[in-house]
Design an enzyme around this catalytic site. Structure first.
Site, mmCIF file in Angstrom:
data_model
loop_
_atom_site.group_PDB
_atom_site.id
_atom_site.type_symbol
_atom_site.label_atom_id
_atom_site.label_comp_id
_atom_site.label_asym_id
_atom_site.label_seq_id
_atom_site.Cartn_x
_atom_site.Cartn_y
_atom_site.Cartn_z
ATOM 1 N N GLU A 1 89.841 68.777 26.489
ATOM 2 C CA GLU A 1 89.144 68.771 27.659
ATOM 3 C C GLU A 1 89.709 67.538 28.393
ATOM 4 O O GLU A 1 90.726 67.647 29.030
ATOM 5 C CB GLU A 1 87.624 68.612 27.557
ATOM 6 C CG GLU A 1 86.999 68.724 28.714
ATOM 7 C CD GLU A 1 85.514 68.245 28.527
ATOM 8 O OE1 GLU A 1 84.685 68.764 29.399
ATOM 9 O OE2 GLU A 1 85.185 67.582 27.740
ATOM 10 N N HIS B 1 87.132 68.300 22.798
ATOM 11 C CA HIS B 1 86.586 67.972 24.281
ATOM 12 C C HIS B 1 85.833 66.300 23.972
ATOM 13 O O HIS B 1 85.624 66.006 22.749
ATOM 14 C CB HIS B 1 85.426 68.782 24.348
ATOM 15 C CG HIS B 1 85.765 69.996 25.289
ATOM 16 N ND1 HIS B 1 85.233 70.481 26.324
ATOM 17 C CD2 HIS B 1 86.572 71.064 24.604
ATOM 18 C CE1 HIS B 1 85.663 71.637 26.817
ATOM 19 N NE2 HIS B 1 86.484 72.033 25.746
ATOM 20 N N GLU B 2 86.169 65.735 24.978
ATOM 21 C CA GLU B 2 85.861 64.367 25.181
ATOM 22 C C GLU B 2 86.825 63.487 24.263
ATOM 23 O O GLU B 2 86.545 62.208 23.741
ATOM 24 C CB GLU B 2 84.572 63.833 24.814
ATOM 25 C CG GLU B 2 83.561 64.471 25.671
ATOM 26 C CD GLU B 2 82.737 65.902 25.439
ATOM 27 O OE1 GLU B 2 82.714 66.728 26.384
ATOM 28 O OE2 GLU B 2 83.069 66.440 24.176
ATOM 29 N N HIS C 1 81.352 75.866 17.188
ATOM 30 C CA HIS C 1 81.291 74.857 18.014
ATOM 31 C C HIS C 1 80.743 73.706 17.082
ATOM 32 O O HIS C 1 79.988 73.688 16.581
ATOM 33 C CB HIS C 1 80.430 74.888 19.099
ATOM 34 C CG HIS C 1 80.216 73.773 19.987
ATOM 35 N ND1 HIS C 1 78.969 73.262 20.292
ATOM 36 C CD2 HIS C 1 81.124 73.071 20.677
ATOM 37 C CE1 HIS C 1 78.973 72.340 21.016
ATOM 38 N NE2 HIS C 1 80.466 71.920 21.271
ATOM 39 N N HIS C 2 81.595 72.374 17.089
ATOM 40 C CA HIS C 2 81.239 71.397 16.623
ATOM 41 C C HIS C 2 81.017 70.179 17.374
ATOM 42 O O HIS C 2 82.030 69.466 17.914
ATOM 43 C CB HIS C 2 82.256 70.759 15.272
ATOM 44 C CG HIS C 2 82.312 71.783 14.202
ATOM 45 N ND1 HIS C 2 83.481 71.675 13.261
ATOM 46 C CD2 HIS C 2 81.470 72.866 13.694
ATOM 47 C CE1 HIS C 2 83.192 72.642 12.442
ATOM 48 N NE2 HIS C 2 82.117 73.338 12.659
ATOM 49 N N GLU C 3 79.786 69.889 17.959
ATOM 50 C CA GLU C 3 79.565 68.561 18.573
ATOM 51 C C GLU C 3 79.179 67.592 17.651
ATOM 52 O O GLU C 3 78.159 67.454 17.107
ATOM 53 C CB GLU C 3 78.383 69.111 19.466
ATOM 54 C CG GLU C 3 77.808 67.841 20.290
ATOM 55 C CD GLU C 3 79.003 66.790 21.139
ATOM 56 O OE1 GLU C 3 79.376 65.666 20.731
ATOM 57 O OE2 GLU C 3 79.511 67.613 21.962
ATOM 58 N N GLU D 1 86.728 61.586 32.553
ATOM 59 C CA GLU D 1 85.785 62.481 33.333
ATOM 60 C C GLU D 1 85.570 61.885 34.572
ATOM 61 O O GLU D 1 84.390 61.639 35.161
ATOM 62 C CB GLU D 1 84.787 63.197 32.787
ATOM 63 C CG GLU D 1 84.955 63.728 31.376
ATOM 64 C CD GLU D 1 84.116 64.337 30.577
ATOM 65 O OE1 GLU D 1 82.612 64.112 31.016
ATOM 66 O OE2 GLU D 1 84.076 65.214 29.650
ATOM 67 N N GLU E 1 82.346 72.409 34.139
ATOM 68 C CA GLU E 1 81.042 72.030 34.148
ATOM 69 C C GLU E 1 80.521 71.137 35.245
ATOM 70 O O GLU E 1 79.393 71.053 35.745
ATOM 71 C CB GLU E 1 80.643 71.402 32.920
ATOM 72 C CG GLU E 1 81.068 70.286 32.397
ATOM 73 C CD GLU E 1 82.509 70.416 31.886
ATOM 74 O OE1 GLU E 1 82.853 69.121 31.023
ATOM 75 O OE2 GLU E 1 83.074 71.336 31.784
#
Length: 697
Positions: free
Chosen positions: A497, A478-479, A408-410, A163, A503
């Site tokens: 991502e 993501h990440e 969504h799974h963070e 990022e 964002e």
């Protein structure tokens, strides 16, 4: 008489691309495997060494080699992706496989080259043998000796994040620019750089004589992610692998092989965009049934949190929690929790009314009060909703409207915790009809000391993907590690991502050229969930002082220029209500493509792309530019002859600019046919989007 001692160089082996333009030459230089690359008889990569250093498993695989055997082959086939930028992809290459003996150790390896018309891949292969079974990499030493001080678009070499904003410079300038680049990104929750001249792939370059060259990797499986370390005196890059918690770069067991190290070589920027090298170097699809994998256009409870008006957490009264619902019974809700029943129903209604497939809901599950940056092992259970989120009722409501919720799974980087809950989490998704999950890995990776791009974590991402396939679940990571074309083999990987997304516009940390670079760098390995479509570019409605560095029309263009089978309408229903004529393009634009035409491009400046929808006759065009205006003259020769089309044009207004007048736009229509030309202007930081619909007779 003088005795002249010359180094021993084995007879060279050369393999050329099918069109004969790219030539790869392999030799043994004093026992060291060496290769070089030429394009139309002009050097692209000067003689460069190959090899691997070992920390366990015996003598390094660097030198002492002789050629045992060479084999050549050719391949020419066409395959059909489950989803993609075109309905069929040609896979045509010539191959050279060199078997190398290290006689002192009685070991051997294979170096394999595949050469395409637009580049090449090379990899190391370790066949089953007596003296090379279990071994640990200290480092891989694949060199890429550049022929000059090329212009490059780069981000710092980092074990934990991509990022960053892309920097354009000469290779020789990387060292001097690196400190300022790093300082501008020091707020990232997890970042680990390794060298003042280290960069990540894809590294995109342009030579002074106009050749475009990019270095990346393909088919990253059971191996550490590769970055590049530059010797800025010789302009030579050497591969640099991400270490594990013990400092090792990979634990391998023969038979096995490395990922492909790739070079994409074209005479034009549009040629770089059209290359399918990375996908072709991956294995064919391993799923016998792909009928459940569908492109997805979605909205979600997300942008209001990103912009600052709502929160992921349910309460502000708990300094820490232990995933016990009783903790929430005696506290006051903060009144800003976005994932509540009323809010989610509102987004479901919006999706249903506008033809969107799914609604992402972040912050639905307990645990958000103390998750970020705490290096906490047991964070979420991915099953227990907050008191104001009725998981059954909301899914029932969504299905009654012809819409699905997106899970969504963070993980907060706790990969071990995610794996312990994964089976139950996917089973819960099956029970309530979810078929897509957005995973996240914000923060440092657990187990302690692991990195986002180490072999251990790369294997975790692959495990999640393959387990998801067993449950008929699509994954948007993501990440995670940057994509390397794995989506060909596992097409349920519908997005990643792995770069700065929308964002960062809300954080005030993106610039107009960013989205004109991503298609050449980040998207080289697979689609990105960039989350475009923010039409209200002034975020004061959320109490946020930042503004997006783009025009409204430029946001529409991203649905065409940043390819993904997973596209978000990222703004809020209230904001879209103010621009419904512009929102129509988001409603209309396709997600899966029969054919793509790359009309014009220059890295970091502008690109214009036309795509024809799969299963239909409509075309869509997108143009995005950097901080400068750009005039386009688009020849519509790609349209079907004899057919008239209604061209609906979403363009920047005459006074539009990203910094002063971003919401000046026009929507006009005209009738066009094959051979006509469209003359359109993209404003500074802007763009345009066009839908072309056949007129029924």
């Amino acid at each position: 008489m003088m005795l002249l001692v010359m180094p021993f160089i084995a007879a060279a082996q050369t393999v050329k691309s099918p069109d004969g333009n790219i030539a790869v030459t392999f030799t043994i230089d004093n026992g060291r495997p060496t290769y070089s690359v030429a394009y139309k008889d002009k050097d692209v990569v000067k003689p460069s060494h190959l090899g691997l250093q070992l920390s366990k498993g015996g003598k390094d695989l660097m030198d002492g080699f002789t050629v045992r055997d060479t084999k050549t082959a050719s391949f020419n086939d066409t395959w059909q992706p489950v989803w993609g930028e075109e309905a069929a992809i040609r896979n045509n290459y010539n191959e050279l496989a060199v078997t190398l003996d290290q006689k002192a150790t009685e070991r051997y390896i294979v170096v394999r080259f595949r050469v395409y018309d637009d580049g090449l891949g090379l990899r190391y292969e370790f066949p089953r043998q007596k003296n090379l079974v279990y071994f640990t990499l200290k480092e891989e030493k694949t060199e890429f000796a550049m022929t000059g001080d090329h212009t490059a678009w780069w981000i710092p070499g980092d074990y934990d994040t991509q990022e960053y904003s892309w920097t354009k410079s000469r290779l020789s300038e990387i060292r001097g620019l690196m400190p300022a680049v790093l300082k501008a990104h020091e707020d990232n929750l997890s970042w680990t750089t390794f060298s003042p001249t280290g960069v990540q792939t894809t590294l995109q370059m342009k030579t002074d004589d106009g050749l475009y060259v990019a270095i990346h990797e393909a088919a990253l499986v059971n191996y550490s992610c590769m970055s590049l370390d530059l010797d800025d005196k010789t302009m030579t890059f050497t591969s640099h692998l991400t270490p594990d918690a013990q400092g090792n770069k990979g634990n391998l067991q023969a038979p096995c092989h490395s990922p492909w190290r790739t070079l994409r070589i074209t005479e034009s920027a549009t040629g770089q965009l059209a290359s399918r090298l990375t996908l072709n170097l991956n294995e064919p699809c391993k799923l016998s049934d792909t009928s459940w994998i569908k492109p997805v256009k979605y909205c979600g409870v997300w942008w209001e949190m990103i912009s600052g008006r709502q929160t992921w957490q349910y309460t502000d009264d708990l300094p820490s929690i232990n995933l016990n619902l009783d903790d929430y019974n005696s506290v006051k809700p903060n009144g800003k929790h976005g994932a509540n029943n009323e809010e989610v129903r509102r987004y479901i209604d919006f999706a249903a009314a506008n033809g969107l497939d799914q609604v992402l809901v972040e912050g639905w599950n307990v645990g958000w009060e103390d998750w970020a940056g705490n290096m906490k092992d047991y964070v979420f259970d991915f099953q227990t909703p907050y008191p104001d989120f009725d998981i059954k009722a909301l899914n029932d409501y969504a299905h009654s409207k012809g819409v699905r919720l997106m899970m969504h799974h963070e993980t907060s980087g706790s990969t071990r915790n995610y794996e312990r809950h994964l089976s139950d989490a996917f089973t819960l998704m099956n029970r309530y009809g979810y078929n897509a999950v957005k995973t996240g890995y914000v923060g440092n990776i657990l187990p302690y000391g692991e990195h986002h791009y180490s072999q251990w974590t790369v294997n975790h991402y692959q495990y999640v993907l393959e387990e998801a396939a067993k449950h008929h679940i699509m994954v948007n990571g993501h990440e995670a590690v940057r994509p390397t074309g794995i989506c060909r083999t596992w097409p349920n990987l519908v997005g990643n991502e792995s770069a700065k997304g929308t964002e960062y516009e809300a954080f005030g940390a993106s610039y107009p050229a960013h989205t004109t670079i991503l298609p050449f760098t980040r998207l080289h390995g697979g689609p990105m969930d960039y989350t475009p479509g923010v039409l209200e570019t002034d975020l004061s409605w959320a109490g946020n002082s930042n503004k997006l560095n783009t025009t409204l029309a430029g946001q529409l263009a991203l649905y065409v220029t940043l390819y993904s089978p997973l596209q978000m309408a990222a703004d809020t229903p209230e904001n879209y209500a103010k621009y419904m004529d512009a929102f129509q393009f988001i409603r209309d634009v396709a997600l899966d493509w029969q054919r793509t035409e790359y009309l014009e491009a220059e890295i970091g400046e502008y690109l214009t792309i036309a795509r024809k929808e799969k299963g239909g006759d409509r075309w869509f065009i997108g143009c995005k530019t950097n901080e400068n205006a750009h005039n386009s003259v688009i020849s519509l020769n790609f349209l079907d002859p004899g057919v008239k089309y209604t061209a609906t044009i979403y363009a920047d207004g005459k006074k539009a600019s990203y910094d002063k007048n971003p919401k000046d736009y026009t929507v006009t229509s005209r009738t066009v046919k094959a051979g006509d030309k469209l003359k359109l202007t993209a404003a500074p930081g802007g763009g345009f989007a066009v839908s072309l619909t056949p007129i029924k007779k």
